[in-house]
Design a protein around this motif. Structure first.
Motif, PDB file in Angstrom:
ATOM      1  N   ALA A  10      54.341  52.216  41.892  1.00 52.36           N
ATOM      2  CA  ALA A  10      53.489  52.317  40.705  1.00 52.36           C
ATOM      3  C   ALA A  10      52.876  53.705  40.609  1.00 52.36           C
ATOM      4  O   ALA A  10      52.780  54.433  41.589  1.00 52.36           O
ATOM      5  N   ASN A  11      52.447  54.038  39.418  1.00 54.51           N
ATOM      6  CA  ASN A  11      51.736  55.285  39.193  1.00 54.51           C
ATOM      7  C   ASN A  11      50.301  55.077  39.669  1.00 54.51           C
ATOM      8  O   ASN A  11      49.547  54.300  39.087  1.00 54.51           O
ATOM      9  N   ARG A  12      49.918  55.739  40.741  1.00 51.69           N
ATOM     10  CA  ARG A  12      48.598  55.529  41.336  1.00 51.69           C
ATOM     11  C   ARG A  12      47.473  55.868  40.373  1.00 51.69           C
ATOM     12  O   ARG A  12      46.408  55.264  40.415  1.00 51.69           O
ATOM     13  N   GLY A  13      47.675  56.836  39.526  1.00 58.85           N
ATOM     14  CA  GLY A  13      46.647  57.204  38.553  1.00 58.85           C
ATOM     15  C   GLY A  13      46.369  56.082  37.572  1.00 58.85           C
ATOM     16  O   GLY A  13      45.231  55.848  37.180  1.00 58.85           O
ATOM     17  N   LYS A  14      47.424  55.364  37.198  1.00 60.53           N
ATOM     18  CA  LYS A  14      47.241  54.251  36.267  1.00 60.53           C
ATOM     19  C   LYS A  14      46.601  53.051  36.948  1.00 60.53           C
ATOM     20  O   LYS A  14      45.890  52.278  36.323  1.00 60.53           O
ATOM     21  N   ILE A  15      46.833  52.899  38.229  1.00 61.51           N
ATOM     22  CA  ILE A  15      46.270  51.769  38.969  1.00 61.51           C
ATOM     23  C   ILE A  15      44.813  52.036  39.349  1.00 61.51           C
ATOM     24  O   ILE A  15      43.975  51.139  39.275  1.00 61.51           O
ATOM     25  N   ALA A  16      44.506  53.263  39.719  1.00 61.84           N
ATOM     26  CA  ALA A  16      43.181  53.597  40.244  1.00 61.84           C
ATOM     27  C   ALA A  16      42.062  53.251  39.268  1.00 61.84           C
ATOM     28  O   ALA A  16      40.980  52.848  39.688  1.00 61.84           O
ATOM     29  N   ARG A  17      42.301  53.363  37.992  1.00 67.12           N
ATOM     30  CA  ARG A  17      41.226  53.091  37.041  1.00 67.12           C
ATOM     31  C   ARG A  17      40.845  51.620  37.001  1.00 67.12           C
ATOM     32  O   ARG A  17      39.780  51.254  36.528  1.00 67.12           O
ATOM     33  N   PHE A  18      41.692  50.740  37.528  1.00 67.74           N
ATOM     34  CA  PHE A  18      41.384  49.319  37.540  1.00 67.74           C
ATOM     35  C   PHE A  18      40.627  48.900  38.795  1.00 67.74           C
ATOM     36  O   PHE A  18      40.095  47.796  38.863  1.00 67.74           O
ATOM     37  N   LEU A  19      40.586  49.744  39.810  1.00 67.21           N
ATOM     38  CA  LEU A  19      39.973  49.353  41.074  1.00 67.21           C
ATOM     39  C   LEU A  19      38.488  49.021  40.968  1.00 67.21           C
ATOM     40  O   LEU A  19      38.059  48.009  41.500  1.00 67.21           O
ATOM     41  N   PRO A  20      37.678  49.827  40.293  1.00 66.50           N
ATOM     42  CA  PRO A  20      36.275  49.427  40.190  1.00 66.50           C
ATOM     43  C   PRO A  20      36.073  48.265  39.202  1.00 66.50           C
ATOM     44  O   PRO A  20      35.081  47.560  39.279  1.00 66.50           O
TER      45      PRO A  20
END
Length: 52
Positions: A10-20
């Motif tokens: 996966a694109n980590r940048g696209k996933i990271a915004r969902f973590l918080p």
């Protein structure tokens, strides 16, 4: 039993915004729900195969 999380495809940048999971738009929430459903189906499949 341990669970292995792998998001290397996966694109980590696209996933990271969902973590918080804060300040999500309605579209983000809908997408997150879809991701959860796909992840749950994949995990269920792995569990049926007795993959740890």
């Amino acid at each position: 039993m341990s669970k292995i999380v792998n998001y290397s495809m996966a694109n980590r940048g696209k996933i990271a915004r969902f973590l918080p999971a804060q300040d999500l738009t309605a579209d983000d929430i809908q997408l997150l729900d879809k991701m959860r459903a796909v992840a749950r189906a994949r995990q269920d499949d792995l569990d049926r195969q007795d993959v740890d």
